[in-house]
Enzyme design. Structure first.
Site, PDB file in Angstrom:
ATOM      1  N   SER A  50       0.807  -1.224  -0.148  1.00  0.00           N
ATOM      2  CA  SER A  50      -0.088  -0.086   0.132  1.00  0.00           C
ATOM      3  C   SER A  50       1.011   1.178   0.035  1.00  0.00           C
ATOM      4  O   SER A  50       1.940   1.061  -0.301  1.00  0.00           O
ATOM      5  CB  SER A  50      -0.903  -0.141   1.355  1.00  0.00           C
ATOM      6  OG  SER A  50      -1.927   1.150   1.071  1.00  0.00           O
ATOM      7  N   ASN A  51       0.358   2.316   0.496  1.00  0.00           N
ATOM      8  CA  ASN A  51       1.037   3.539   0.349  1.00  0.00           C
ATOM      9  C   ASN A  51       0.524   4.552   1.227  1.00  0.00           C
ATOM     10  O   ASN A  51      -0.446   4.367   1.957  1.00  0.00           O
ATOM     11  CB  ASN A  51       0.998   4.303  -1.173  1.00  0.00           C
ATOM     12  CG  ASN A  51      -0.377   4.634  -1.509  1.00  0.00           C
ATOM     13  OD1 ASN A  51      -1.137   5.673  -0.886  1.00  0.00           O
ATOM     14  ND2 ASN A  51      -0.840   4.122  -2.408  1.00  0.00           N
ATOM     15  N   HIS A  52       1.078   5.657   1.657  1.00  0.00           N
ATOM     16  CA  HIS A  52       0.938   6.706   2.824  1.00  0.00           C
ATOM     17  C   HIS A  52      -0.071   7.514   2.709  1.00  0.00           C
ATOM     18  O   HIS A  52      -0.566   8.309   3.359  1.00  0.00           O
ATOM     19  CB  HIS A  52       1.949   7.306   3.224  1.00  0.00           C
ATOM     20  CG  HIS A  52       3.017   6.447   4.036  1.00  0.00           C
ATOM     21  ND1 HIS A  52       3.169   5.831   5.088  1.00  0.00           N
ATOM     22  CD2 HIS A  52       4.332   5.808   3.344  1.00  0.00           C
ATOM     23  CE1 HIS A  52       4.026   5.143   5.424  1.00  0.00           C
ATOM     24  NE2 HIS A  52       4.734   5.085   4.290  1.00  0.00           N
ATOM     25  N   ALA A  87      -4.405   7.555  -4.307  1.00  0.00           N
ATOM     26  CA  ALA A  87      -2.873   7.034  -4.831  1.00  0.00           C
ATOM     27  C   ALA A  87      -3.128   5.767  -5.090  1.00  0.00           C
ATOM     28  O   ALA A  87      -2.851   4.757  -4.018  1.00  0.00           O
ATOM     29  CB  ALA A  87      -2.036   7.324  -3.570  1.00  0.00           C
TER      30      ALA A  87
END
Lengths: 229, 229
Positions: B38-40, B105
């Protein structure tokens, strides 16, 4: 005298003055400044354990990965992101404590290298090389100032008790709490089903809320600790 | 008449009756039942945009990845996890709408195969083969029933405006909001700094809260939409 006073005020506090260290939540393993590998741990079980240990009188340190949970009252909390950060915080807090519970879902692997810039999506495929993270609970169990009880969790999608007993022996733990992942249990859920496994015993706890299970597990650990004394 | 009544009650509503579709948050790309990439992204910018669009009178659909945010009042929300799920939800909602804003995102890559069982950590190294995810905003911009405005975001750690303008042209967008990641800006933060880029214009917005920036961006989009009418 103090214990008697505390019991009168707060109920039985078999862990009064005991140091309990608990890891909780997932870890995030960075691939670049924006991407990471993680897992579905919510941290609920570890936070419930911290609350239950505190209620039994313990001084509790909670080493937590990124979660959306409030710190239980009176509990010291250390926030970390990656497995390497969690290892440093856990080893520092665990040395010489009475009970260490590794409840965090530490990532088994991390990207071999974390890129300082965001990886561009220029290629159709991307190969990510991963290396094994340190085994935090094994390192805790091997400390010269080993906690008197080292407790692990085993979450598996298959053959839970076999893997759990193997993990107990291989890592030198005193107790392992085994649970099955899937069927609405474990990750992110409020309910869970645990089987407590020691070298010579096996105690299945019926399906219940994580809070209830945390209380039962902490009561078992208080008993085990008193048997060791 | 209705517009006049609405303006008297709620202030100017230049997007009254307009359909706005916004994607927000990260996606999670499963590696096995417990692990994901995943991402922030916190989703804050997308949720602020949904709130701002609603305040201008629009009918808003928010397609959201996993975030810890409350749905703005009056906004329809579709929850998704992976990029493939987000694509299906976004294309379904975007066809024929007035404004589509791709603020999520979306993970650029996903593991080539998701294992049905938890991967055992038997090996010292693990190689994860990743394949490119669909480019959701390009697919939206290529719809037969293309939204009248297709708006993207570009978050970069370096050379932000160059990459943003390239993205605008390559994907056939009407506007791109470019921001720099790092220095306490963007991911997870409440403040942000945006530069709005159209094929013939460039408008830097000063650093402000995501809520303020969202209002300014939605006001710009309302103007662009009226110029197109």
């Amino acid at each position: 005298e103090l214990v008697a006073q505390a019991e009168a005020l707060f109920g039985p506090q078999p862990l009064l003055g005991r140091q309990v260290v608990i890891t909780a939540g997932p870890t995030r393993e960075p691939l670049d400044p924006v991407r990471y590998l993680s897992n579905h741990s919510s941290g609920k079980m570890g936070f419930a354990l911290a609350e239950a240990a505190k209620a039994l009188g313990a001084e509790v340190t909670l080493v937590s990965g990124p979660v959306s949970l409030a710190t239980p009252a009176g509990v010291s909390r250390l926030d970390v992101e990656s497995a390497l950060q969690m290892r440093d915080a856990a080893l520092g807090a665990a040395a010489g404590c009475d009970i260490f519970i590794g409840c965090a879902a530490v990532a088994d692997y991390r990207p071999a290298s974390s890129q300082p810039q965001k990886i561009k999506k220029s290629q159709d495929k991307l190969t990510v090389e991963m290396v094994k993270n340190p085994d935090i609970i094994s390192e805790v169990a091997a400390l010269a100032a080993r906690p008197r009880l080292v407790v692990g969790f085993a979450a598996e999608t298959q053959d839970v008790e076999h893997y759990a007993r193997d993990k107990l022996q291989r890592k030198g733990l005193d107790l392992i709490a085994a649970n099955a992942v899937g069927d609405g249990l474990a990750f992110g859920q409020d309910d869970n089903q645990l089987t407590l496994i020691t070298p010579d015993r096996q105690l299945p706890l019926p399906r219940a809320s994580k809070r209830d299970l945390a209380r039962q597990l902490m009561a078992e650990l208080a008993t085990l600790l008193s048997e060791k004394a």
